[in-house]
Design a protein around this motif. Structure first.
Motif, short mmCIF file in Angstrom:
data_model
loop_
_atom_site.label_atom_id
_atom_site.label_comp_id
_atom_site.label_asym_id
_atom_site.label_seq_id
_atom_site.Cartn_x
_atom_site.Cartn_y
_atom_site.Cartn_z
N SER A 169 -28.05 -3.96 -37.39
CA SER A 169 -29.27 -4.40 -38.09
C SER A 169 -29.99 -3.24 -38.76
O SER A 169 -30.52 -3.37 -39.87
CB SER A 169 -30.20 -5.11 -37.10
OG SER A 169 -30.55 -4.24 -36.04
N GLU A 170 -30.02 -2.09 -38.10
CA GLU A 170 -30.71 -0.93 -38.69
C GLU A 170 -29.99 -0.44 -39.94
O GLU A 170 -30.63 -0.14 -40.96
CB GLU A 170 -30.79 0.19 -37.64
CG GLU A 170 -31.59 1.41 -38.14
CD GLU A 170 -31.71 2.49 -37.09
OE1 GLU A 170 -32.24 3.56 -37.42
OE2 GLU A 170 -31.29 2.25 -35.94
N ARG A 223 -27.98 -2.25 -41.85
CA ARG A 223 -28.17 -3.28 -42.88
C ARG A 223 -29.52 -3.12 -43.56
O ARG A 223 -29.63 -3.23 -44.79
CB ARG A 223 -28.07 -4.68 -42.26
CG ARG A 223 -26.65 -5.12 -41.93
CD ARG A 223 -26.67 -6.44 -41.17
NE ARG A 223 -25.34 -6.93 -40.91
CZ ARG A 223 -24.72 -7.86 -41.63
NH1 ARG A 223 -25.34 -8.42 -42.66
NH2 ARG A 223 -23.49 -8.25 -41.33
N SER A 224 -30.56 -2.85 -42.77
CA SER A 224 -31.90 -2.68 -43.33
C SER A 224 -31.95 -1.49 -44.28
O SER A 224 -32.53 -1.57 -45.37
CB SER A 224 -32.92 -2.50 -42.19
OG SER A 224 -34.20 -2.26 -42.72
N LEU A 230 -29.98 -2.40 -47.53
CA LEU A 230 -30.71 -3.35 -48.37
C LEU A 230 -31.93 -2.71 -49.03
O LEU A 230 -32.24 -2.99 -50.19
CB LEU A 230 -31.12 -4.57 -47.54
CG LEU A 230 -29.98 -5.46 -47.06
CD1 LEU A 230 -30.50 -6.56 -46.15
CD2 LEU A 230 -29.23 -6.07 -48.24
N GLU A 231 -32.64 -1.86 -48.28
CA GLU A 231 -33.80 -1.17 -48.86
C GLU A 231 -33.37 -0.25 -49.99
O GLU A 231 -34.03 -0.17 -51.04
CB GLU A 231 -34.54 -0.39 -47.77
CG GLU A 231 -35.33 -1.27 -46.81
CD GLU A 231 -36.04 -0.45 -45.74
OE1 GLU A 231 -35.93 0.79 -45.80
OE2 GLU A 231 -36.71 -1.06 -44.89
#
Length: 498
Positions: A336-337, A339-340, A343-344
């Protein structure tokens, strides 16, 4: 030349010359009303004012010619119809086309002269007139400071005054001055209730004395905490003297020429200038294409792969290796980290690309508008000359219809006709300036609209069509007049009062 030709030419040329002079003076009054208050009584020599009037009067010639042709041709055929000479000539077997023959060649010569004047004389008068006016205003900057309008003619300052009064208009009210000398935007502002301005004896400074005012200045924050508080300094004063440097305006010779714009060029010069700007425009497009391709290369995908594989540094490889490593789901296997982060970064890059593209689009739109102005000015020189033919055919047909000479009805009809054409032309030309229509098409579209109408009216007048006779229109108007009389009698009757 036959007697009939000389007679019709004599009837045409005399009112044409008189109306032409009157129209030039009338159009010149627009310029006089705009600038004469600022020039008279400000120490500007009379011969400079006379020269300016001459230059700007010359600029009115191409606009005055079509209206003069319209009114003169309308007066000629209206006068022939009023004195029954038109009917006598037709009964003798002389058609309307034959009567128009000498005037057609006269209008052709006028149109050629109009084009040559517009192409070779007007650019020179525009350049000399604008240069002289600008240099006068530069030597006397108070001329261009208009009440209620920001004046940015002095480098580093933007000045607005609410009112100018006094014998020489040197006293001011409601003054706002933006100081841009630091090139940081509107961070320094001075406002005052009253003031007075004068140019120093050495002509190097404009000295503005301000009374009962305030000064505001934003303090440039160096820390994030200060930025959020938006610090500024404010001070008040009873009297303050501001000296603005005018050395950059001092030209010495009031006739010294500087640059040219599209209104100061001939057709050949406009074509060359438009082609030169087009080359710069095409070069900028190629640069944008290269920059955008560079921005959307596979380095973004490399960043995703690097995050997926746990690399902390940039991941570089050949395009073939990159294509082999890119999975169908590039976010597959990321926590998740990660991916974040991916995406950012993708969102940030997308916003950066969009901002860059939007800025380039605005720049290209501006370039296209500049190129359009050159093409519009080039075609306008030809269209104004051709307009003389449209006005000639229209005036001939209208004169044969109304059969009224003199300066009464012909003047009213001529002005109304010219206003309709001018409004139509101006509206469509604006579409060309905004690139809604092709520039050349926006200039010629009014002519394409009015030429068939003018030719149709001449044909119907020459064939004595009923729809082109004034009596026909009077018959159509009579029922309306009858209804109006009935309505008036009804309201005046006692039954209506009850």
């Amino acid at each position: 030349m036959k007697i009939l030709d000389r007679y019709i030419l004599k009837l045409f040329l005399r009112p044409f010359a008189i109306v032409f002079v009157v129209m030039v003076l009338f159009l010149l009054m627009q310029w006089v009303w705009k600038y004469i208050d600022d020039l008279v009584g400000k120490g500007v020599e009379w011969y400079y004012i006379a020269e300016l009037l001459l230059y700007f009067a010359a600029q009115m010639v191409p606009q005055a010619i079509p209206l003069s042709v319209l009114l003169a041709s309308l007066m000629v055929f209206g006068d022939l119809g009023e004195h029954m000479e038109l009917a006598a000539l037709k009964s003798a077997g002389i058609s309307l086309y034959r009567m128009m023959f000498p005037l057609f060649w006269a209008v052709t010569a006028i149109a050629v002269i109009s084009f040559l004047f517009n192409n070779y004389v007007i650019p020179v008068t525009n350049l000399k007139g604008e240069t002289l006016l600008r240099n006068i205003a530069s030597k006397k900057p108070a001329l261009n400071i208009k009440p209620g309008v920001f004046y940015a003619g002095i480098d580093g300052f933007n000045i607005k005054v609410g009112e100018k009064y006094g014998e020489d208009k040197s006293k001011l009210k409601n003054i706002i001055i933006y100081d841009h000398t630091d090139r940081l935007g509107n961070i320094k502002v001075i406002s005052a209730a009253n003031g007075e301005m004068r140019v120093t004896p050495d002509k190097q400074f404009l000295e503005i004395t301000l009374y009962n005012g305030y000064s505001y200045e934003e303090i440039q924050a160096r820390k994030r905490s200060e930025l959020e508080r938006r610090p500024f300094a404010r001070s008040s004063f009873d009297k303050s003297i501001l000296r603005l440097d005018l050395s950059s305006f001092e030209s010495g010779d009031l006739k010294r020429q500087t640059g040219k714009d599209f209104s100061m060029l001939t057709i050949n010069q406009l074509t060359v200038a438009a082609d030169s700007i087009r080359k710069v425009f095409d070069k900028r497009i190629n640069e944008l294409n290269g920059a955008m391709l560079e921005r959307i290369t596979t380095h973004n995908e490399n960043a995703v792969i690097a995050a997926q594989m746990g690399f902390t540094t940039d991941y570089e490889n050949s395009p073939q290796d990159t294509a082999a490593l890119i999975p169908e789901d590039m976010l597959h296997g990321l926590n998740s980290e990660q991916r974040s982060v991916v995406l950012e970064n993708a969102l940030r890059l997308a916003r950066s690309h969009k901002s860059y593209f939007d800025q380039a689009r605005l720049e290209f739109h501006w370039w296209r508008k500049v190129i359009a102005r050159y093409h519009i000015e080039k075609h306008k020189k030809l269209a104004l000359a051709y307009l003389a033919f449209i006005m000639f055919f229209t005036g001939t047909a209208l004169g044969a219809i109304i059969r009224k000479g003199g300066l009464g009805m012909p003047v009213v009809i001529s002005v109304c006709t010219f206003i309709v054409y001018h409004v139509t032309s101006f509206t469509i030309e604006k579409l060309g300036r905004e690139i809604v229509l092709e520039p050349w098409f926006s200039i010629w579209l009014p002519s394409l609209i009015f030429t068939p109408l003018a030719v149709f009216m001449v044909y119907k007048s020459a064939t004595d069509s009923a729809i082109m006779q004034w009596e026909t229109w009077q018959k159509l108007i009579k029922p309306l007049q009858y209804l109006k009389k009935i309505n008036i009698k009804y309201h005046e009757s006692p039954a209506a009062d009850q």
